[in-house]
Design an enzyme around this catalytic site. Sequence first.
Site, PDB file in Angstrom:
ATOM      1  CB  CYS A  65      -8.679  -6.598  15.923  1.00  0.00           C
ATOM      2  SG  CYS A  65     -10.126  -5.865  15.145  1.00  0.00           S
ATOM      3  CB  CYS A  75      -7.596   0.705  12.639  1.00  0.00           C
ATOM      4  SG  CYS A  75      -7.622  -0.796  11.481  1.00  0.00           S
TER       5      CYS A  75
END
Length: 264
Positions: free
Chosen positions: A177, A70
Amino acid sequence: MKIALMDSGIGLLAATAAVRRLRPDADLILSLDPDGMPWGPRTPEDLTGRALAVAEAAAARRPDALIVGCNTATVYALPALRARLEPVIPVIGTVPAIKPAAAGGGPVAIWATPATTGSPYQRGLIEDFADGVKVTEVPCWGLAEAVEHADETAIDAAVVAAAALTPDDVTTVVLGCTHYELVAERIRAAVQRPGAAPLVLHGSAGAVAAQALRRLGELPAPDDPAEGTLTVLLSGREGGLPAPALHYAEGRLLPAAGPLADRH
């Protein structure tokens, strides 16, 4: 070899699939946080606390390495995670692939969550690795959430909106992302201009998987028997892959671990 990956949700699937392709013999532990997701809107302190809890749940299974799958958690929680777990468990963060993207000369667009776009962290990477290259930061409102829930209509709307913010002369897009790597080809189709050279996309999953093996002194062995197991932890509880994971090729690459988890 046992490798753990952590994220609030299924953004870790891209790196998980990359690890599985490089080492099909590795046992994988996926530590998610359905009780606390999404992490993006949380304060840095709150996010770090959630990330530490998810990491410690994975660490209890004694992995050889932990991948933070992440970008947002890497930005805010990586120092705390390393302080807590290293040197016993190497911790590998996920950094937007700005350096290799800028090496192509640009112009470059960085698609990222609104929380990451314009952050001192991302601006620092641009200053360090993209000096002299035209870079546009593109906030992708709602895209990570849409991908997380496999909401096709919302994915399409978010991709179209972000593409509208992307300059026409962009030759390279950084997927800033991990969720975005699951819909990379849809992003490519939305940004590619007729008659222009093929758009170059840079994700982080492959580099992160390779770095994890380097930290362990291991080599890729993609032809090894696919005997690696899969354990899924949901806010510390053993469970199954969230159902939306199987919407993506990266999720279908993994063996099912117990019953599919209900969506939280």
